[in-house]
Design an enzyme around this catalytic site. Sequence first.
Site, PDB file in Angstrom:
ATOM      1  N   HIS A  78      -9.518 -80.737 -11.606  1.00 51.41           N
ATOM      2  CA  HIS A  78      -8.868 -79.694 -10.874  1.00 51.41           C
ATOM      3  C   HIS A  78      -9.570 -78.415 -11.234  1.00 51.41           C
ATOM      4  O   HIS A  78      -9.559 -77.796 -12.287  1.00 51.41           O
ATOM      5  CB  HIS A  78      -7.514 -79.624 -11.955  1.00 51.41           C
ATOM      6  CG  HIS A  78      -6.407 -78.645 -11.439  1.00 51.41           C
ATOM      7  ND1 HIS A  78      -5.002 -78.713 -11.629  1.00 51.41           N
ATOM      8  CD2 HIS A  78      -6.538 -77.326 -10.879  1.00 51.41           C
ATOM      9  CE1 HIS A  78      -4.732 -77.379 -11.153  1.00 51.41           C
ATOM     10  NE2 HIS A  78      -5.546 -76.958 -10.728  1.00 51.41           N
ATOM     11  N   HIS A 187      -7.811 -77.249 -18.738  1.00 51.58           N
ATOM     12  CA  HIS A 187      -7.948 -77.120 -17.228  1.00 51.58           C
ATOM     13  C   HIS A 187      -9.565 -76.307 -16.807  1.00 51.58           C
ATOM     14  O   HIS A 187      -9.625 -75.509 -17.501  1.00 51.58           O
ATOM     15  CB  HIS A 187      -6.855 -76.348 -16.952  1.00 51.58           C
ATOM     16  CG  HIS A 187      -5.734 -77.004 -16.238  1.00 51.58           C
ATOM     17  ND1 HIS A 187      -4.784 -77.449 -16.906  1.00 51.58           N
ATOM     18  CD2 HIS A 187      -5.605 -77.446 -14.649  1.00 51.58           C
ATOM     19  CE1 HIS A 187      -3.821 -78.082 -16.058  1.00 51.58           C
ATOM     20  NE2 HIS A 187      -4.566 -78.169 -14.876  1.00 51.58           N
ATOM     21  N   SER A 238      -4.702 -74.591 -21.108  1.00 53.45           N
ATOM     22  CA  SER A 238      -5.399 -73.594 -20.333  1.00 53.45           C
ATOM     23  C   SER A 238      -6.697 -73.152 -21.031  1.00 53.45           C
ATOM     24  O   SER A 238      -6.671 -73.212 -22.317  1.00 53.45           O
ATOM     25  CB  SER A 238      -4.416 -72.214 -20.249  1.00 53.45           C
ATOM     26  OG  SER A 238      -5.236 -71.238 -19.797  1.00 53.45           O
ATOM     27  N   GLU A 427      -1.713 -85.428 -13.725  1.00 45.65           N
ATOM     28  CA  GLU A 427      -2.274 -84.374 -14.935  1.00 45.65           C
ATOM     29  C   GLU A 427      -1.195 -84.567 -16.186  1.00 45.65           C
ATOM     30  O   GLU A 427      -0.005 -84.085 -15.931  1.00 45.65           O
ATOM     31  CB  GLU A 427      -2.581 -83.087 -14.396  1.00 45.65           C
ATOM     32  CG  GLU A 427      -3.185 -83.089 -13.359  1.00 45.65           C
ATOM     33  CD  GLU A 427      -3.580 -81.480 -12.782  1.00 45.65           C
ATOM     34  OE1 GLU A 427      -4.086 -80.929 -13.521  1.00 45.65           O
ATOM     35  OE2 GLU A 427      -3.733 -81.124 -11.485  1.00 45.65           O
ATOM     36  N   TYR A 466       1.770 -83.643 -11.897  1.00 44.80           N
ATOM     37  CA  TYR A 466       1.643 -83.431 -13.081  1.00 44.80           C
ATOM     38  C   TYR A 466       2.581 -84.632 -13.850  1.00 44.80           C
ATOM     39  O   TYR A 466       3.682 -85.189 -13.090  1.00 44.80           O
ATOM     40  CB  TYR A 466       2.269 -82.204 -13.783  1.00 44.80           C
ATOM     41  CG  TYR A 466       1.149 -81.180 -13.486  1.00 44.80           C
ATOM     42  CD1 TYR A 466       0.448 -80.713 -14.596  1.00 44.80           C
ATOM     43  CD2 TYR A 466       0.990 -80.404 -12.327  1.00 44.80           C
ATOM     44  CE1 TYR A 466      -0.357 -79.891 -14.520  1.00 44.80           C
ATOM     45  CE2 TYR A 466       0.134 -79.660 -12.024  1.00 44.80           C
ATOM     46  CZ  TYR A 466      -0.691 -79.214 -13.071  1.00 44.80           C
ATOM     47  OH  TYR A 466      -1.612 -78.108 -12.946  1.00 44.80           O
TER      48      TYR A 466
END
Length: 672
Positions: A78, A187, A238, A427, A466
Amino acid sequence: MATSVRSFLRTRGLSALWLLLLLAPTALASYSIGVGRADSTGPTAEIVFSFPPQVLRKLKTQFGDMYTARNVMISSTHTHSAPGGFMLDVLFDLTTFGFVRESFDAIVNGITKSIQRAHNAVVPGRIFITHGEVLDANINRSPQAYLNNPKSERDKYEYDVDKTLTQMQFIGADDKPLGAINWFAVHPTSMNNTNHLVSSDNVGYASILFEKMMNNNAIVGKGQFVAAFASTNLGDVSPNTRGPKCEFSGQNCSDQYTCPGNKEMCFASGPGKDMFESTSIIAHKIYEESVRLWKSDNTVEVIGPVRAVHQYVNMPEQSAEFYNETTRIFEEVHGCVPAMGYSFAAGTTDGPGSFAFEQGTTTSNPFWNAVRNFLAAPTENDIRCQSPKPILLATGRMKLPYQWQPKIVSTQVAVIGNVVIAGVPGEFTTMSGRRLREAIKKVMNDVSVDETSVIVAGLCNTYSDYVTTPEEYQIQRYEGASTIYGPHTLTIYLKQYQELVQAAVQNKPVPPGPLAPELLHSNLISLVPPVLYDTPRWGRNFGDVIQQPPKVASPGDTVTAIFVAGHPRNNLMTDGTFLTVERLEDDEVWVPVATDADWETKFQWRRTSMILGSSQVTITWKIPQGVKPGEYRIRHNGYYRYVLGGVYPYYGVTNHFQMKVPALSIRQRYYG
Ligand SMILES: *[C@@H]1O[C@H](CO)[C@@H](O)[C@H](O)[C@H]1NC(C)=O
Ligand SMILES: *[C@@H]1O[C@H](CO)[C@@H](O)[C@H](O)[C@H]1NC(C)=O
Ligand SMILES: *[C@@H]1O[C@H](CO)[C@@H](O)[C@H](O)[C@H]1NC(C)=O
């Protein structure tokens, strides 16, 4: 840059990195292993998933029934830094301009070619597994949702994201290193969504660094050793470790991740001063740990048979049992017809959305509901099933112009000795991944006394957004709003993957499941205009240098050259490059030292006249430490489309410039 001129940059040809394991262990500790990689970069200009059927069809023409949905696992990444427009479902193409055939074909061809190369490189070899830890490279971007998981469960873990880096090493029987796959949950969104460069993100850059080390600094994508940094349970993870802050004031965002200022966005950044430095810092942290693991002796050899099982599953038709911690009752739960919640439109702090939506929204708004119903209205049952998610898009009911989100997903498991790789079609959040690993370990512990490693391979085969835990789903952050089959999506997967693992260890076949409707790209809508023609401007030729680099340069400098150019979409330069930085060797031969795949180079294309079809490219090279002194030049390769038809190659080279390397260069850590 003038606003009327769209400009795009390229730093790196994305490689598809696919390691392939043939299913024929001859002796206990000997596998047939091949590694391969190929360039899958699509068009690099004027562009803002469901590849397996096309890839498998191509493989079938060459290899017959050897490679099938059962034994080919395609795990994607991604990122905000790849050419868009390649997902076959409408929703995933909305942010580009619909479907872009060139992007799609480039990816299908790249994946297929990497598998062919791996096939042709098969040798006997051994496999090892090892685990390490990377701190300070990832944070949870929806901690409120994570905190809604039962405390007793959270207490089992030190962090609210996984810090483990798992590495599988592939070594030839002659001890020659073949490749490595690393899994670390983050990510690849260090590059934020303002980026128009086609580029590696943190994990892609880590793989360039690893391969450069193993391949003796070979040109990116050309060495024999293949290193992948693959997706795992990164759903709520993140890389922007400074956390969310308000865009202008730098203050903390509100609990709903909004900011007080007019149109002020709340987004996460860091740890570097800009997205380039942040990408580099995260990449180096992951890379350094993977090198440490590679060099350490603390590995376990993987021994035992290879098994693969695969099944398509119609998610809205599934049911499972769920133990509700609050009521202490087992409930029968069901999958839902796909739908996206309001918080999906708010975006994430890694990429805020475009409208006034807030994360954590569990009530709906009459205006947006009217817009929604115009597209497709959810049924009463959809609303009940998806509760507490307020439905913004009833994607499962939307059929025009074609399927918006899949109902049928691919589920797959590969068991290699005591390693289980669960290929999941989306995800998974941190806790969803942990629950899946625990559920699979339970099955394995029943059949084996040896320690089992379970790897969640994310974004495999089908993309279905997700997957949160049912508890996280209640909070309806971005990830919950994007859990499309309702609160018990995970509950269904836990049961499904336990069944698949059971079948794999017992070596029992599973039925293939319902076939997904295949979207043919002839029906897909594309709004991206084709290239009509190119002309150089008056008195010039393609490849002419408009701006020369300086006569002398040193490590740390950035050199720039500008060329008269054609449109980069005239030829994607697959497995090739739009630029090379070249050094003059003693025997008067120019050898490339960097290409458009290197982190240090940037390739920026700009239309200078729409009517004349003229354009230029700006090439920059940030000179890394450690370059050799000598004579250098920059070369640009391209193709132009002639007004009267045909596409022709051209090239241009700059004047030479001299590289001066200070005798006493201070060795500093270089983060590019
Ligand atoms: C901002 O958030 C951080 C992390 O949650 C917290 O430690 C800090 O005290 C907050 N600052 C202000 C001014 O509220
Ligand atoms: C993206 O990163 C750049 C710095 O590289 C920054 O100026 C910009 O504000 C960021 N935007 C978003 C939406 O994160
Ligand atoms: C557990 O049951 C309670 C009471 O019915 C409900 O409010 C809650 O949402 C349930 N939890 C989950 C995760 O479904």
